[in-house]
Design a protein around this motif. Structure first.
Motif, PDB file in Angstrom:
ATOM      1  N   GLU A  87    -123.152   9.745 -11.181  1.00  0.00           N
ATOM      2  CA  GLU A  87    -124.814   9.437 -10.598  1.00  0.00           C
ATOM      3  C   GLU A  87    -124.886  10.186  -9.028  1.00  0.00           C
ATOM      4  N   PHE A  88    -123.989  10.040  -8.221  1.00  0.00           N
ATOM      5  CA  PHE A  88    -124.045  10.382  -6.913  1.00  0.00           C
ATOM      6  C   PHE A  88    -123.759  11.978  -6.927  1.00  0.00           C
ATOM      7  N   GLY A  89    -123.201  12.584  -7.519  1.00  0.00           N
ATOM      8  CA  GLY A  89    -122.592  13.981  -7.722  1.00  0.00           C
ATOM      9  C   GLY A  89    -121.667  14.116  -6.807  1.00  0.00           C
ATOM     10  N   VAL A  90    -120.589  13.000  -6.925  1.00  0.00           N
ATOM     11  CA  VAL A  90    -119.316  13.176  -6.201  1.00  0.00           C
ATOM     12  C   VAL A  90    -118.032  13.807  -7.140  1.00  0.00           C
ATOM     13  N   PRO A  91    -117.717  14.868  -6.676  1.00  0.00           N
ATOM     14  CA  PRO A  91    -116.550  15.374  -7.609  1.00  0.00           C
ATOM     15  C   PRO A  91    -115.272  14.400  -7.534  1.00  0.00           C
ATOM     16  N   TYR A  92    -114.587  14.336  -8.750  1.00  0.00           N
ATOM     17  CA  TYR A  92    -113.430  13.383  -8.790  1.00  0.00           C
ATOM     18  C   TYR A  92    -112.468  14.012  -9.836  1.00  0.00           C
ATOM     19  N   THR A  93    -111.187  13.554  -9.624  1.00  0.00           N
ATOM     20  CA  THR A  93    -110.022  13.766 -10.621  1.00  0.00           C
ATOM     21  C   THR A  93    -109.801  12.554 -11.119  1.00  0.00           C
ATOM     22  N   LEU A  94    -109.480  12.287 -12.319  1.00  0.00           N
ATOM     23  CA  LEU A  94    -108.963  11.254 -13.072  1.00  0.00           C
ATOM     24  C   LEU A  94    -107.547  11.208 -13.566  1.00  0.00           C
ATOM     25  N   LYS A  95    -106.692  10.457 -13.518  1.00  0.00           N
ATOM     26  CA  LYS A  95    -105.469  10.810 -13.886  1.00  0.00           C
ATOM     27  C   LYS A  95    -104.776   9.472 -14.387  1.00  0.00           C
ATOM     28  N   ILE A  96    -104.278   9.476 -15.193  1.00  0.00           N
ATOM     29  CA  ILE A  96    -103.398   7.964 -15.758  1.00  0.00           C
ATOM     30  C   ILE A  96    -102.017   8.316 -15.203  1.00  0.00           C
ATOM     31  N   ALA A  97    -101.664   7.314 -14.380  1.00  0.00           N
ATOM     32  CA  ALA A  97    -100.196   7.241 -13.635  1.00  0.00           C
ATOM     33  C   ALA A  97     -99.784   6.034 -13.417  1.00  0.00           C
ATOM     34  N   SER A  98     -98.490   5.413 -13.849  1.00  0.00           N
ATOM     35  CA  SER A  98     -98.105   4.253 -13.736  1.00  0.00           C
ATOM     36  C   SER A  98     -97.045   4.134 -12.572  1.00  0.00           C
ATOM     37  N   ALA A  99     -97.264   3.227 -11.745  1.00  0.00           N
ATOM     38  CA  ALA A  99     -96.156   2.883 -10.543  1.00  0.00           C
ATOM     39  C   ALA A  99     -94.724   2.753 -11.279  1.00  0.00           C
ATOM     40  N   HIS A 100     -94.768   1.947 -12.333  1.00  0.00           N
ATOM     41  CA  HIS A 100     -93.582   1.813 -13.182  1.00  0.00           C
ATOM     42  C   HIS A 100     -93.111   2.888 -14.221  1.00  0.00           C
ATOM     43  N   ARG A 101     -93.814   3.267 -15.091  1.00  0.00           N
ATOM     44  CA  ARG A 101     -93.433   4.107 -16.206  1.00  0.00           C
ATOM     45  C   ARG A 101     -93.357   5.400 -15.734  1.00  0.00           C
ATOM     46  N   THR A 102     -94.221   5.927 -14.856  1.00  0.00           N
ATOM     47  CA  THR A 102     -94.159   7.490 -14.520  1.00  0.00           C
ATOM     48  C   THR A 102     -94.359   7.451 -12.981  1.00  0.00           C
ATOM     49  N   PRO A 103     -93.585   7.042 -12.272  1.00  0.00           N
ATOM     50  CA  PRO A 103     -93.462   6.969 -10.709  1.00  0.00           C
ATOM     51  C   PRO A 103     -93.652   8.740 -10.091  1.00  0.00           C
ATOM     52  N   GLU A 104     -93.077   9.434 -10.834  1.00  0.00           N
ATOM     53  CA  GLU A 104     -92.970  10.791 -10.345  1.00  0.00           C
ATOM     54  C   GLU A 104     -94.467  11.394 -10.727  1.00  0.00           C
ATOM     55  N   LEU A 105     -95.127  10.911 -11.787  1.00  0.00           N
ATOM     56  CA  LEU A 105     -96.595  11.248 -11.883  1.00  0.00           C
ATOM     57  C   LEU A 105     -97.364  10.804 -10.559  1.00  0.00           C
ATOM     58  N   VAL A 106     -97.154   9.697 -10.157  1.00  0.00           N
ATOM     59  CA  VAL A 106     -97.993   9.056  -9.226  1.00  0.00           C
ATOM     60  C   VAL A 106     -97.743   9.956  -7.850  1.00  0.00           C
ATOM     61  N   ASP A 107     -96.587  10.458  -7.531  1.00  0.00           N
ATOM     62  CA  ASP A 107     -96.121  11.203  -6.323  1.00  0.00           C
ATOM     63  C   ASP A 107     -97.002  12.478  -6.611  1.00  0.00           C
ATOM     64  N   LYS A 108     -96.889  12.943  -7.944  1.00  0.00           N
ATOM     65  CA  LYS A 108     -97.631  14.228  -8.009  1.00  0.00           C
ATOM     66  C   LYS A 108     -99.190  14.316  -7.661  1.00  0.00           C
ATOM     67  N   ALA A 109     -99.662  13.265  -8.086  1.00  0.00           N
ATOM     68  CA  ALA A 109    -101.070  12.987  -8.113  1.00  0.00           C
ATOM     69  C   ALA A 109    -101.648  13.036  -6.511  1.00  0.00           C
ATOM     70  N   ILE A 110    -100.760  12.095  -6.079  1.00  0.00           N
ATOM     71  CA  ILE A 110    -101.095  12.204  -4.546  1.00  0.00           C
ATOM     72  C   ILE A 110    -100.760  13.331  -3.835  1.00  0.00           C
ATOM     73  N   LYS A 111     -99.720  14.071  -4.199  1.00  0.00           N
ATOM     74  CA  LYS A 111     -99.464  15.345  -3.340  1.00  0.00           C
ATOM     75  C   LYS A 111    -100.751  16.271  -3.623  1.00  0.00           C
ATOM     76  N   ASP A 112    -101.325  16.449  -4.887  1.00  0.00           N
ATOM     77  CA  ASP A 112    -102.312  17.340  -5.332  1.00  0.00           C
ATOM     78  C   ASP A 112    -103.482  16.702  -4.597  1.00  0.00           C
ATOM     79  N   ALA A 113    -103.770  15.547  -4.519  1.00  0.00           N
ATOM     80  CA  ALA A 113    -105.218  15.041  -3.597  1.00  0.00           C
ATOM     81  C   ALA A 113    -104.795  15.563  -2.304  1.00  0.00           C
ATOM     82  N   GLU A 114    -103.537  15.363  -1.585  1.00  0.00           N
ATOM     83  CA  GLU A 114    -103.631  15.722  -0.335  1.00  0.00           C
ATOM     84  C   GLU A 114    -103.787  17.256  -0.148  1.00  0.00           C
TER      85      GLU A 114
END
Ligand code: RP5
Length: 159
Positions: free
Chosen positions: A25-52
């Motif tokens: 509604e506000f026109g703010v671009p976002y990325t959505l990812k499913i990443a579990s701290a317990h099941r996929t910690p490496e995906l969490v790390d990757k998503a953070i690195k990509d965001a940075e």
């Protein structure tokens, strides 16, 4: 992307929709990812690195039950983290609320209400709006609209 939204599970998606709708509604671009701290910690790390790497300004992390995702994310980045406790059937989200809000001193997570996805988006937009006059105008218009609705309700009820 201005905002990274992380969900602990696909099962959180319904509760995340008000956040997604509000960013759209506000026109703010976002990325959505499913990443579990317990099941996929490496995906969490990757998503953070990509965001940075992409210059994201806020990360919204939503999780239920033993909701460690927002805190883990906060431990790995200087991007501000907003945590959304998601309700589940056994403890109505109080488990996630306590897990997210009780961060150790030094690692803040800005925690919104249980299932407070809409407010997580509005808080993210307010953070981004500090350097974006156009977004500030939209936020003020949104507040003016809410005010008008209250005034109209009083009028309709003759109060
Ligand atoms: C949390 O556990 C998720 O964020 C979700 O709220 C909850 C249940 O996940 P599922 O078992 O449905 O994948 O990590």
């Amino acid at each position: 992307m201005e905002v990274l939204i992380l969900l602990g599970s696909k099962s959180d998606m319904d509760k995340a929709l008000p956040c997604i709708d509000t960013l759209k509604e506000f026109g703010v671009p976002y990325t959505l990812k499913i990443a579990s701290a317990h099941r996929t910690p490496e995906l969490v790390d990757k998503a953070i690195k990509d965001a940075e790497a992409n210059g994201s300004k806020v990360i919204i992390a939503m999780a239920g039950m033993a909701a460690h995702l927002p805190g883990v994310v906060a431990s790995k980045t200087l991007i501000p983290v907003i945590g959304v406790p998601i309700s589940n059937k056994n403890l109505d989200g109080q488990d996630a609320l306590y897990a997210i809000v009780q961060m150790p001193s030094g690692y803040p997570v800005a925690t919104v209400a249980i299932d407070g996805a809409k407010n997580s988006a509005l808080l993210a937009i307010q953070i981004i709006a500090q350097n974006n006059p156009n977004l500030k105008t939209k936020l003020q218009a949104n507040r003016d609209k809410m005010k008008a609705e209250v005034m109209r309700a009083n009028e309709e009820l003759g109060l």
